[in-house]
Design an enzyme around this catalytic site. Structure first.
Site, PDB file in Angstrom:
ATOM      1  N   GLY A   1      17.270  -9.011  17.000  1.00  8.03           N
ATOM      2  CA  GLY A   1      17.855  -7.918  17.476  1.00  8.03           C
ATOM      3  C   GLY A   1      18.400  -6.653  16.676  1.00  8.03           C
ATOM      4  O   GLY A   1      18.593  -5.854  17.211  1.00  8.03           O
ATOM      5  N   ASN A   2      18.401  -7.361  15.550  1.00  2.00           N
ATOM      6  CA  ASN A   2      18.864  -5.961  14.605  1.00  2.00           C
ATOM      7  C   ASN A   2      17.646  -5.342  13.916  1.00  2.00           C
ATOM      8  O   ASN A   2      17.985  -4.343  13.023  1.00  2.00           O
ATOM      9  CB  ASN A   2      19.852  -6.519  13.425  1.00  2.00           C
ATOM     10  N   SER A   3      16.622  -5.549  14.218  1.00  2.00           N
ATOM     11  CA  SER A   3      15.161  -5.115  13.837  1.00  2.00           C
ATOM     12  C   SER A   3      15.392  -3.748  14.105  1.00  2.00           C
ATOM     13  O   SER A   3      15.534  -3.229  15.354  1.00  2.00           O
ATOM     14  CB  SER A   3      14.201  -5.684  14.067  1.00  2.00           C
TER      15      SER A   3
ATOM     16  N   HIS B   1       7.211  -3.048  15.613  1.00  2.00           N
ATOM     17  CA  HIS B   1       6.971  -4.329  16.373  1.00  2.00           C
ATOM     18  C   HIS B   1       7.873  -4.570  17.596  1.00  2.00           C
ATOM     19  O   HIS B   1       8.002  -5.217  18.314  1.00  2.00           O
ATOM     20  CB  HIS B   1       7.162  -5.538  15.717  1.00  2.00           C
TER      21      HIS B   1
ATOM     22  N   LEU C   1     -10.231   7.813   3.022  1.00  4.16           N
ATOM     23  CA  LEU C   1     -10.157   7.641   1.714  1.00  4.16           C
ATOM     24  C   LEU C   1     -11.497   7.586   1.163  1.00  4.16           C
ATOM     25  O   LEU C   1     -11.858   8.159   0.131  1.00  4.16           O
ATOM     26  CB  LEU C   1      -9.794   6.100   1.277  1.00  4.16           C
ATOM     27  N   GLY C   2     -12.585   7.063   1.872  1.00  3.94           N
ATOM     28  CA  GLY C   2     -13.998   7.132   1.513  1.00  3.94           C
ATOM     29  C   GLY C   2     -14.683   6.240   0.832  1.00  3.94           C
ATOM     30  O   GLY C   2     -15.339   6.714  -0.003  1.00  3.94           O
TER      31      GLY C   2
ATOM     32  N   ASP D   1       4.850  -0.357  10.106  1.00  4.98           N
ATOM     33  CA  ASP D   1       5.837  -0.774  10.784  1.00  4.98           C
ATOM     34  C   ASP D   1       6.929   0.080  11.188  1.00  4.98           C
ATOM     35  O   ASP D   1       8.116  -0.180  11.395  1.00  4.98           O
ATOM     36  CB  ASP D   1       6.419  -2.539  10.501  1.00  4.98           C
TER      37      ASP D   1
END
Length: 404
Positions: free
Chosen positions: A255-257, A145, A312-313, A175
């Site tokens: 901002g630390n993500s 993100h 996966l199917g 993510d």
């Protein structure tokens, strides 16, 4: 009787002779000289050397100095130089309202002049986040993100260098994003083992949210503990699935993500991702993606140049209790609707009508639970599946393949 009384004169010592003036002067000179010499010796003498100080004073000083160099300081000094600031320039299409639009004019002339109340335009959005260099050849890990819709990426290191970054791999469901930087002598952080965490051990969150906004490019450090392990969440509107997350009370601020969560040895154990908050700031409930998950994605990118699509199917549906009774099922839940021929699901033994009870020991109550269990799947993962087929309970193992 002898009445003679003898009186004696009281003895008086002879009066002392006054001291001569010369003797007084000599005494004064000697006293002044002694004082001056004593003062000079005190002021001019050097401080006692360390070995001459009392042992208790030496030990107290060493104890204070050593207490500052604790495990947290050492861990931050190991991983800190590898933490980077990631600047992103993203563009999105925005619909605006024409300020010259006239509703009265449009009412009478809409058949002759196309309505132009709304119009679209491109808007440039700057974003900033954190990341961590995980290899000497310039691979950087961050959150998906952070770099979503990025048209330009810059990576600012803690030594003040700014380099262009190339997005080389993305796993949106987890993510996780991988960026490549072409530079030399890059510091990098060692990767730990997120399967070997103990609840209550030190957890240190590091981020570099300021980037080029301030002159000092050094990252910021917050400290807490591993509050819990294997926290899983149902997919939200973004479609991301967060499974087996590490919970920590170390402050994770905007901002630390994308920055690393490290242990007391300075090893990366997770990637800081999101928080639960009411105020917008940290409330001590933060979550990080386990680093072992990131390792798998990183290996995919290094080996194949991308994160391979998964096959996966099979499909599942949610059956409510009323429909379950009509179908003769003991309860509702997630039921296998279809299985593709030759798919990994068929090879694992799944059949239409099977009721999914558990996936990797996670209870499945509906199709959303099944989606969450498989949401962050990668090629080669192994899934343990407990199913109910009629009155029999079966244990199956499914290994996803690369999509054809």
């Amino acid at each position: 009787m002898n009445d003679n009384v003898e009186f004696r004169r009281n003895y008086r010592p002879p009066a002392a002779r006054p001291m001569s003036l010369l003797a007084l002067l000599l005494v004064g000179v000697v006293a002044v000289a002694g004082f001056v010499l004593l003062r000079a010796s005190r002021l001019g003498s050097p401080e006692p050397r360390a070995e001459e100080k009392p042992l208790a004073v030496q030990l107290a000083g060493e104890s204070i100095s050593q207490s500052r160099q604790n495990a947290i300081v050492n861990a931050a000094s190991k991983a800190g130089p590898a933490v980077v600031s990631i600047g992103v320039t993203a563009t999105r299409i925005v619909r605006g309202v024409d300020p010259l639009y006239d509703e009265f004019f449009d009412y009478f002339f809409r058949d002759f002049v196309p309505p132009a109340r709304y119009y679209k335009y491109r808007e440039t959005i700057p974003k900033i986040g954190s990341g961590v260099i995980v290899s000497p050849d310039g691979y950087v890990v961050t959150n998906e993100h952070v770099v979503q819709d990025a048209e330009e990426i810059t990576v600012a290191t803690s030594d003040g260098r700014t380099q262009p970054g190339k997005l080389v791999g993305v796993h949106e469901a987890s993510d996780v994003a991988i960026i490549k930087v072409e530079a030399e002598n890059l510091p990098y952080a060692r990767l730990g083992d997120s399967d070997n965490l103990a609840v209550g051990e030190w957890a240190i969150a590091i981020g570099n949210p300021f980037g080029s906004l301030i002159e000092d490019a050094q990252p910021s450090v917050t400290v807490g503990v591993v509050s819990a392990r294997k926290r899983s969440f149902k997919p939200g509107s973004s479609g991301r699935v967060y499974n087996d997350m590490i919970q920590t009370d170390a402050a994770i601020n905007p901002g630390n993500s994308g920055g690393p969560l490290i242990n007391a040895d300075g090893e990366v154990i997770g990637i800081n991702t999101f928080i639960f908050t009411r105020s917008g700031g940290s409330m001590g409930v933060g979550f990080a993606i386990p680093i072992n998950r990131v390792k798998t994605i990183l290996d995919e990118v290094k080996k194949y140049g991308r994160v391979r699509d998964v096959w996966l199917g099979f499909t599942v549906i949610t059956v409510d209790p009323e429909s379950a009774r009509a179908l003769g099922l003991p309860a509702g839940g997630a039921v296998v609707r279809s299985v593709e021929i030759g798919s990994p699901a068929e090879k694992a033994g799944l059949k239409p009508g099977d009721v999914l009870e558990r996936i990797n020991n996670r209870i499945i109550r509906d199709s959303d639970d099944a989606l969450a269990a498989f949401g962050s799947v990668l090629v080669g993962d192994t899934f343990s599946i407990d199913v109910l087929r009629g009155s029999k309970e079966l244990h199956l193992e499914l290994v996803p393949h690369e999509a054809p």
